[in-house]
Design a protein around this motif. Sequence first.
Motif, PDB file in Angstrom:
ATOM      1  N   SER A   7       2.797  -7.308  10.737  1.00 57.59           N
ATOM      2  CA  SER A   7       2.920  -7.054  11.969  1.00 57.59           C
ATOM      3  C   SER A   7       2.265  -7.899  12.782  1.00 57.59           C
ATOM      4  O   SER A   7       0.698  -7.899  12.605  1.00 57.59           O
ATOM      5  N   LEU A   8       2.392  -8.151  14.144  1.00 58.13           N
ATOM      6  CA  LEU A   8       1.322  -7.894  15.491  1.00 58.13           C
ATOM      7  C   LEU A   8       0.972  -6.729  16.479  1.00 58.13           C
ATOM      8  O   LEU A   8       1.546  -6.120  16.440  1.00 58.13           O
ATOM      9  N   ASN A   9      -0.221  -6.885  15.815  1.00 58.09           N
ATOM     10  CA  ASN A   9      -0.810  -6.106  16.759  1.00 58.09           C
ATOM     11  C   ASN A   9      -1.004  -6.785  18.235  1.00 58.09           C
ATOM     12  O   ASN A   9      -2.682  -7.263  18.185  1.00 58.09           O
ATOM     13  N   LEU A  10      -0.130  -5.906  19.046  1.00 59.82           N
ATOM     14  CA  LEU A  10      -0.857  -6.798  20.639  1.00 59.82           C
ATOM     15  C   LEU A  10      -1.430  -6.213  21.586  1.00 59.82           C
ATOM     16  O   LEU A  10      -0.845  -5.694  21.803  1.00 59.82           O
ATOM     17  N   LEU A  11      -2.271  -6.893  21.458  1.00 59.24           N
ATOM     18  CA  LEU A  11      -2.979  -6.161  22.894  1.00 59.24           C
ATOM     19  C   LEU A  11      -2.626  -6.206  24.398  1.00 59.24           C
ATOM     20  O   LEU A  11      -2.741  -7.642  24.813  1.00 59.24           O
ATOM     21  N   THR A  12      -1.966  -5.461  24.522  1.00 58.29           N
ATOM     22  CA  THR A  12      -0.841  -5.155  25.364  1.00 58.29           C
ATOM     23  C   THR A  12      -1.125  -4.779  26.931  1.00 58.29           C
ATOM     24  O   THR A  12      -2.298  -3.315  26.918  1.00 58.29           O
ATOM     25  N   PHE A  13      -0.854  -5.683  27.964  1.00 58.32           N
ATOM     26  CA  PHE A  13      -2.119  -5.478  29.293  1.00 58.32           C
ATOM     27  C   PHE A  13      -0.615  -5.380  30.267  1.00 58.32           C
ATOM     28  O   PHE A  13      -0.723  -6.426  30.639  1.00 58.32           O
ATOM     29  N   PRO A  14      -0.667  -4.994  30.991  1.00 58.95           N
ATOM     30  CA  PRO A  14       0.161  -5.216  32.231  1.00 58.95           C
ATOM     31  C   PRO A  14       0.243  -6.018  33.396  1.00 58.95           C
ATOM     32  O   PRO A  14      -0.983  -6.024  33.653  1.00 58.95           O
ATOM     33  N   GLY A  15       1.272  -7.223  32.723  1.00 60.74           N
ATOM     34  CA  GLY A  15       1.098  -8.026  34.046  1.00 60.74           C
ATOM     35  C   GLY A  15       0.242  -9.630  33.278  1.00 60.74           C
ATOM     36  O   GLY A  15      -0.216 -10.585  34.311  1.00 60.74           O
ATOM     37  N   PHE A  16      -0.305  -9.673  31.887  1.00 57.86           N
ATOM     38  CA  PHE A  16      -0.639 -10.916  31.230  1.00 57.86           C
ATOM     39  C   PHE A  16       0.643 -10.436  30.366  1.00 57.86           C
ATOM     40  O   PHE A  16       1.209 -11.585  30.423  1.00 57.86           O
ATOM     41  N   THR A  17       0.548  -9.449  29.409  1.00 59.49           N
ATOM     42  CA  THR A  17       1.476  -9.946  28.489  1.00 59.49           C
ATOM     43  C   THR A  17       2.842  -9.715  28.212  1.00 59.49           C
ATOM     44  O   THR A  17       3.803 -10.411  27.912  1.00 59.49           O
ATOM     45  N   ASP A  18       3.245  -8.983  29.700  1.00 54.98           N
ATOM     46  CA  ASP A  18       4.686 -10.043  29.964  1.00 54.98           C
ATOM     47  C   ASP A  18       4.911 -10.407  31.204  1.00 54.98           C
ATOM     48  O   ASP A  18       5.691 -10.945  31.619  1.00 54.98           O
ATOM     49  N   ARG A  19       4.071 -11.760  31.051  1.00 56.76           N
ATOM     50  CA  ARG A  19       4.116 -12.897  32.553  1.00 56.76           C
ATOM     51  C   ARG A  19       5.229 -13.698  31.455  1.00 56.76           C
ATOM     52  O   ARG A  19       5.808 -14.365  30.281  1.00 56.76           O
ATOM     53  N   GLU A  20       6.313 -14.777  31.910  1.00 53.67           N
ATOM     54  CA  GLU A  20       7.309 -15.473  31.397  1.00 53.67           C
ATOM     55  C   GLU A  20       6.318 -16.631  30.577  1.00 53.67           C
ATOM     56  O   GLU A  20       7.089 -16.202  29.605  1.00 53.67           O
ATOM     57  N   ASP A  21       4.910 -16.864  30.740  1.00 51.61           N
ATOM     58  CA  ASP A  21       4.739 -17.847  30.000  1.00 51.61           C
ATOM     59  C   ASP A  21       4.332 -17.569  28.447  1.00 51.61           C
ATOM     60  O   ASP A  21       4.459 -18.036  27.390  1.00 51.61           O
ATOM     61  N   GLU A  22       3.353 -16.130  28.467  1.00 51.32           N
ATOM     62  CA  GLU A  22       3.266 -15.706  27.332  1.00 51.32           C
ATOM     63  C   GLU A  22       4.467 -15.118  26.642  1.00 51.32           C
ATOM     64  O   GLU A  22       4.646 -15.063  25.119  1.00 51.32           O
ATOM     65  N   ILE A  23       5.762 -14.158  27.486  1.00 51.18           N
ATOM     66  CA  ILE A  23       6.619 -13.989  26.631  1.00 51.18           C
ATOM     67  C   ILE A  23       6.850 -15.605  25.731  1.00 51.18           C
ATOM     68  O   ILE A  23       7.378 -15.251  24.926  1.00 51.18           O
ATOM     69  N   GLU A  24       7.414 -16.478  26.186  1.00 52.66           N
ATOM     70  CA  GLU A  24       7.633 -17.349  25.829  1.00 52.66           C
ATOM     71  C   GLU A  24       7.347 -18.204  24.573  1.00 52.66           C
ATOM     72  O   GLU A  24       7.006 -18.136  23.398  1.00 52.66           O
ATOM     73  N   GLN A  25       5.091 -18.146  24.441  1.00 53.64           N
ATOM     74  CA  GLN A  25       4.606 -18.279  23.901  1.00 53.64           C
ATOM     75  C   GLN A  25       4.615 -17.246  22.384  1.00 53.64           C
ATOM     76  O   GLN A  25       4.540 -17.680  21.244  1.00 53.64           O
ATOM     77  N   GLN A  72       3.864  -4.596  17.100  1.00 51.41           N
ATOM     78  CA  GLN A  72       2.797  -3.609  17.038  1.00 51.41           C
ATOM     79  C   GLN A  72       1.967  -3.730  18.577  1.00 51.41           C
ATOM     80  O   GLN A  72       1.379  -3.880  18.803  1.00 51.41           O
ATOM     81  N   PHE A  73       2.875  -2.667  19.712  1.00 51.73           N
ATOM     82  CA  PHE A  73       2.131  -2.792  20.954  1.00 51.73           C
ATOM     83  C   PHE A  73       1.389  -1.775  21.340  1.00 51.73           C
ATOM     84  O   PHE A  73       1.223  -0.926  20.759  1.00 51.73           O
ATOM     85  N   ARG A  74      -0.243  -2.191  21.454  1.00 50.78           N
ATOM     86  CA  ARG A  74      -1.735  -1.851  21.518  1.00 50.78           C
ATOM     87  C   ARG A  74      -2.136  -1.674  23.007  1.00 50.78           C
ATOM     88  O   ARG A  74      -2.446  -3.339  23.561  1.00 50.78           O
ATOM     89  N   ASN A  75      -1.986  -0.828  23.318  1.00 54.40           N
ATOM     90  CA  ASN A  75      -2.671  -0.545  24.434  1.00 54.40           C
ATOM     91  C   ASN A  75      -4.273  -1.398  24.731  1.00 54.40           C
ATOM     92  O   ASN A  75      -5.158  -0.391  24.166  1.00 54.40           O
ATOM     93  N   LEU A  76      -4.656  -2.135  25.645  1.00 52.95           N
ATOM     94  CA  LEU A  76      -6.261  -3.541  25.209  1.00 52.95           C
ATOM     95  C   LEU A  76      -6.372  -1.744  26.606  1.00 52.95           C
ATOM     96  O   LEU A  76      -6.690  -1.810  27.090  1.00 52.95           O
ATOM     97  N   ASN A  77      -8.012  -1.165  25.461  1.00 50.54           N
ATOM     98  CA  ASN A  77      -8.617  -0.594  26.070  1.00 50.54           C
ATOM     99  C   ASN A  77      -9.908  -1.745  26.994  1.00 50.54           C
ATOM    100  O   ASN A  77     -10.903  -2.711  26.811  1.00 50.54           O
ATOM    101  N   ILE A  78     -10.189  -1.974  29.006  1.00 54.40           N
ATOM    102  CA  ILE A  78     -10.584  -2.881  28.981  1.00 54.40           C
ATOM    103  C   ILE A  78     -10.737  -2.301  30.534  1.00 54.40           C
ATOM    104  O   ILE A  78      -9.601  -2.035  30.725  1.00 54.40           O
ATOM    105  N   ASP A  79     -11.698  -2.454  30.914  1.00 51.71           N
ATOM    106  CA  ASP A  79     -12.031  -2.614  32.259  1.00 51.71           C
ATOM    107  C   ASP A  79     -10.509  -3.656  33.397  1.00 51.71           C
ATOM    108  O   ASP A  79     -10.652  -5.290  32.945  1.00 51.71           O
TER     109      ASP A  79
END
Length: 417
Positions: A337-355, A369-376
Motif C-alpha cells: 500500500s501507499l501511505n499517501l500524505l494527503t493535503f488539499p490543494g496539492f495532492t489533488d493537483r492535476e500534475d500530482e494525480i498524473e504522477q 491509504q489516504f493519510r491527512n498530512l499533519n503540518i501547518d
Amino acid sequence: MFLTLFNNQKGEVLEHKGLTMLGRSGSEWVEPEPEEMIPLPRGASLVTLPGHIPVGLDKSERLTYCETDPSHSSQRVFAVAALLPQGFTRTLLPACVNSSSMEILPLLGYSAVGLKNDKIYVAAVQTDEHRKWHPTYYNTDGLPARINRMLKKHPRNRIYNQLAKCSLEYSCFTAQNIFYQRWEAGIPTTCTCNADCLGCISESHLKVDSPQHRLNFVPTVEEITEVGAEHLQNAREGIISFGQGCEGEPALNGANLAQAIIRIRQQTAKGTINLNSNAGYWDGIKAMCDAGLNAMRVTIFSCDQENYNNYHRPRNYALEDVKKAINYAGDKGLRVSLNLLTFPGFTDREDEIEQLLDFVGKNQVHAIQFRNLNIDPDYLLEQFPGGGQPVGINGMMHILQEEAPQVKLTSYTHPVE
C-alpha cells in the motif's frame, strides 16, 4: 450555505450568523461544494488554531476577516478546525489567516468546519470503516490495569515499557492495542532514520515541538519476538506493524526484524506482519520480505521526484530505490500500500494525480491509504508554492477509481487474508 465557526475567549465554539464559511484548497479560499462536507463524525474533535483568525464571506459576498466576537466587539476570536478520526480524509483546509507571524501551528491535520441547520459539518469524505479506530474503544478506564498486567508478565521487555508510555502519554491507539490484545498493534524498534521529512512527528525539523519523542534504545530480537508472538497468538484480527510514530525507519533495523519475523512464525501462523516504511533501505526491505513479511505500507508525499525529495529529504536513497523495493515486495507476494500524505490543494493537483497514476500503473501497488498530512498549511505551501490546478479530493478519488480500478482506496492497514 454553511456558517463560519469561531472560538471565543471563553473557549466556546460559536457561529457567525453573518459570515458564510470558506474552506481552503492550497493557497485558494473556496466555498465548499455539498459533496465536500459531511456531518462531524463521532470521534472527531474541534480545536482552536492559535494566532489564526477565521475568514468568510459577508452577505454581500465580500471576503471578510472575523477578528472579534460579533456579540462582544472588544473580544478577539480565533479560527476553529476539526481533527478527523481514522477512516476519514479531509477535503478542505480551514480558511484563516495568521495574525501572528511567529506562530507555527502544531503538527496536526486541520480540516475546515462550518454550521448548517444547527449542526456542525466538516470538510471530509469517508474512505474506510472506522469502528476499530473509534476513540470510544481507547483510553478506557481499564487500560492502566491491562498495562500493569502485561508489564508484570514481561518485566524485562523494554518494548512493553515504551508502549505503555505511548499509550498513556501520547494516547497512541496502535500502542494501546497491544494491551487490549486486538487489531493492529505497533512495535517500535528503530532509533535512526534515513530521511528528514518536513512533517516528522518524532523528530521535529520545524520551529514546533514534535508530538512524540523518538525511541532511544534498540530492542533485541528476543524482545521483538516476544511482543509480536504474544499479540498475534492472542489478538482478534491481529496485525503487528513495524514503523511507528515514535521511531525512525524500521528497515534500517531490518536484519534484527527479519530474525524476529522468522521466530514469530515459528511460534504462530496467525495474523499479519506489516511494515510501515519509506522503503528506501533496500537491504532491510529485502531481508524482511524474504523472512516472511505479509504487508508493506510505503509513506509518500508525492510521486514527482523533485517534490518527493523536497518533502522527504532522503539520505542515501532515491525514489527509484523505493520503486525497486515495492516491486520486490510485490514479487514476494506481499500486499503493498501507499501511505499517501494527503493535503488539499496539492495532492489533488492535476500534475500530482498524473504522477500518482503513472506510479501505481508501473509498480506493484495494491492499495492507497489516504493519510491527512499533519503540518501547518502555511509552512507547507511556502515549500511547494506552485503547481497544477487542483480538482478537489473527491475529484481525485473519482479519477483514481476510473483510471486505476485495480488499486483499492482506503485509510489504514487491514489483515491479509
